[in-house]
Design a protein around this motif. Structure first.
Motif, PDB file in Angstrom:
ATOM      1  N   ILE A  44       0.841  -1.206   0.000  1.00 14.25           N
ATOM      2  CA  ILE A  44       0.000   0.000   0.000  1.00 14.25           C
ATOM      3  C   ILE A  44       0.877   1.257   0.000  1.00 14.25           C
ATOM      4  O   ILE A  44       0.619   2.214  -0.734  1.00 14.25           O
ATOM      5  N   ILE A  45       1.939   1.261   0.804  1.00 19.48           N
ATOM      6  CA  ILE A  45       2.852   2.407   0.843  1.00 19.48           C
ATOM      7  C   ILE A  45       3.517   2.610  -0.516  1.00 19.48           C
ATOM      8  O   ILE A  45       3.595   3.735  -1.025  1.00 19.48           O
ATOM      9  N   LEU A  46       3.991   1.522  -1.127  1.00 22.63           N
ATOM     10  CA  LEU A  46       4.635   1.633  -2.440  1.00 22.63           C
ATOM     11  C   LEU A  46       3.666   2.122  -3.514  1.00 22.63           C
ATOM     12  O   LEU A  46       4.014   2.975  -4.336  1.00 22.63           O
ATOM     13  N   LEU A  47       2.440   1.570  -3.522  1.00 20.04           N
ATOM     14  CA  LEU A  47       1.459   2.011  -4.508  1.00 20.04           C
ATOM     15  C   LEU A  47       1.065   3.476  -4.300  1.00 20.04           C
ATOM     16  O   LEU A  47       0.908   4.232  -5.266  1.00 20.04           O
ATOM     17  N   THR A  48       0.910   3.884  -3.044  1.00 16.05           N
ATOM     18  CA  THR A  48       0.592   5.284  -2.750  1.00 16.05           C
ATOM     19  C   THR A  48       1.730   6.187  -3.197  1.00 16.05           C
ATOM     20  O   THR A  48       1.498   7.241  -3.800  1.00 16.05           O
ATOM     21  N   SER A  49       2.957   5.759  -2.923  1.00 17.62           N
ATOM     22  CA  SER A  49       4.120   6.538  -3.353  1.00 17.62           C
ATOM     23  C   SER A  49       4.171   6.643  -4.873  1.00 17.62           C
ATOM     24  O   SER A  49       4.432   7.713  -5.427  1.00 17.62           O
ATOM     25  N   ARG A  50       3.914   5.555  -5.552  1.00 18.93           N
ATOM     26  CA  ARG A  50       3.910   5.557  -7.024  1.00 18.93           C
ATOM     27  C   ARG A  50       2.809   6.478  -7.556  1.00 18.93           C
ATOM     28  O   ARG A  50       3.028   7.235  -8.493  1.00 18.93           O
ATOM     29  N   PHE A  51       1.632   6.425  -6.943  1.00 15.13           N
ATOM     30  CA  PHE A  51       0.520   7.270  -7.368  1.00 15.13           C
ATOM     31  C   PHE A  51       0.864   8.743  -7.170  1.00 15.13           C
ATOM     32  O   PHE A  51       0.644   9.564  -8.052  1.00 15.13           O
ATOM     33  N   LEU A  52       1.419   9.086  -5.995  1.00  7.99           N
ATOM     34  CA  LEU A  52       1.753  10.481  -5.720  1.00  7.99           C
ATOM     35  C   LEU A  52       2.854  10.991  -6.642  1.00  7.99           C
ATOM     36  O   LEU A  52       2.783  12.114  -7.143  1.00  7.99           O
ATOM     37  N   SER A  53       3.871  10.176  -6.885  1.00  7.38           N
ATOM     38  CA  SER A  53       4.935  10.629  -7.788  1.00  7.38           C
ATOM     39  C   SER A  53       4.404  10.752  -9.216  1.00  7.38           C
ATOM     40  O   SER A  53       4.759  11.683  -9.939  1.00  7.38           O
ATOM     41  N   SER A  54       3.531   9.842  -9.625  1.00 12.06           N
ATOM     42  CA  SER A  54       2.919   9.937 -10.952  1.00 12.06           C
ATOM     43  C   SER A  54       2.057  11.197 -11.052  1.00 12.06           C
ATOM     44  O   SER A  54       2.079  11.897 -12.061  1.00 12.06           O
ATOM     45  N   PHE A  55       1.323  11.494  -9.990  1.00 14.55           N
ATOM     46  CA  PHE A  55       0.499  12.702  -9.953  1.00 14.55           C
ATOM     47  C   PHE A  55       1.366  13.946 -10.086  1.00 14.55           C
ATOM     48  O   PHE A  55       1.056  14.860 -10.848  1.00 14.55           O
ATOM     49  N   MET A  56       2.483  13.956  -9.342  1.00 15.86           N
ATOM     50  CA  MET A  56       3.386  15.111  -9.413  1.00 15.86           C
ATOM     51  C   MET A  56       3.950  15.267 -10.814  1.00 15.86           C
ATOM     52  O   MET A  56       4.014  16.378 -11.340  1.00 15.86           O
ATOM     53  N   ILE A  57       4.353  14.188 -11.411  1.00 16.65           N
ATOM     54  CA  ILE A  57       4.956  14.263 -12.741  1.00 16.65           C
ATOM     55  C   ILE A  57       3.938  14.756 -13.764  1.00 16.65           C
ATOM     56  O   ILE A  57       4.254  15.567 -14.622  1.00 16.65           O
ATOM     57  N   ARG A  58       2.700  14.313 -13.665  1.00 17.71           N
ATOM     58  CA  ARG A  58       1.676  14.707 -14.637  1.00 17.71           C
ATOM     59  C   ARG A  58       1.092  16.086 -14.382  1.00 17.71           C
ATOM     60  O   ARG A  58       0.748  16.791 -15.322  1.00 17.71           O
TER      61      ARG A  58
END
Length: 192
Positions: A46-60
């Motif tokens: 869950i932590i890894l997926l949340t981190s991936r989602f947040l970094s993807s959000f920041m990049i986009r």
């Protein structure tokens, strides 16, 4: 779950997991460890997926507007004040883009005004130069006439009178230029 009518319980007390069981039951021990590892793995996932989602959000959503602002700032640095940035989103960047566009408009207007003032200043200097040259040429011409008629006192008086007129006009012109400089520097207030 029970073993020979002995119940096993998991107690969750103050963030620590305690359980009551018979010390010899290895199947329950294995089940407990597997459960704890599974819960830990799920939390880590869950932590890894949340981190991936947040970094993807920041990049986009965060990086592209910043890149657009950076490109706009580089254009302004190169002297292109006609650039206008467009941001289609309705988020925190919209006021920043609006402020950037307003800044470039104000800079462009200021530069245009400065160029107009510089053009007028050059015209004024050219006009003043012409106005100064005219009485100086008059003074030189009248002086030459006075030298030619050195023995004629009437002509000498006429020449001195014209030299005084031309020098008076020249003095008035110089005083006007000095007053204009005082007005521009704020040393003097304009008269109504």
């Amino acid at each position: 779950m029970t073993r020979k009518d002995t119940p096993y319980y998991f107690y969750f007390i103050s963030n620590h997991v305690y359980r009551a069981y018979n010390p010899g039951d290895e199947a329950v021990e294995h089940l407990f460890e597997t459960t704890m590892w599974s819960i830990g793995g799920i939390i880590l996932l869950i932590i890894l997926l949340t981190s991936r989602f947040l970094s993807s959000f920041m990049i986009r959503h965060i990086v592209p507007p910043l890149e657009t602002l950076k490109q706009g700032a580089m254009e302004v640095q190169e002297g292109n004040l006609s650039i206008r940035l467009v941001h289609k989103g309705n988020d925190e960047y919209r006021p920043v883009f609006r402020a950037f566009n307003l800044m470039t408009e104000e800079l462009s207007l200021s530069l245009t005004e400065r160029e107009e003032e510089e053009r007028k200043r050059k015209e004024l200097i050219a006009s003043i130069s012409h106005d100064i040259r005219t009485p100086l040429n008059g003074i030189r011409g009248v002086t030459a006439i006075a030298e030619y008629y050195a023995d004629d006192m009437e002509k000498q008086a006429e020449c001195r009178h014209k030299i005084m007129q031309a020098s008076g006009f020249l003095m008035e012109l110089v005083n006007n230029v000095l007053n204009m400089n005082k007005l521009e520097s704020g040393e003097m207030k304009p008269e109504n």
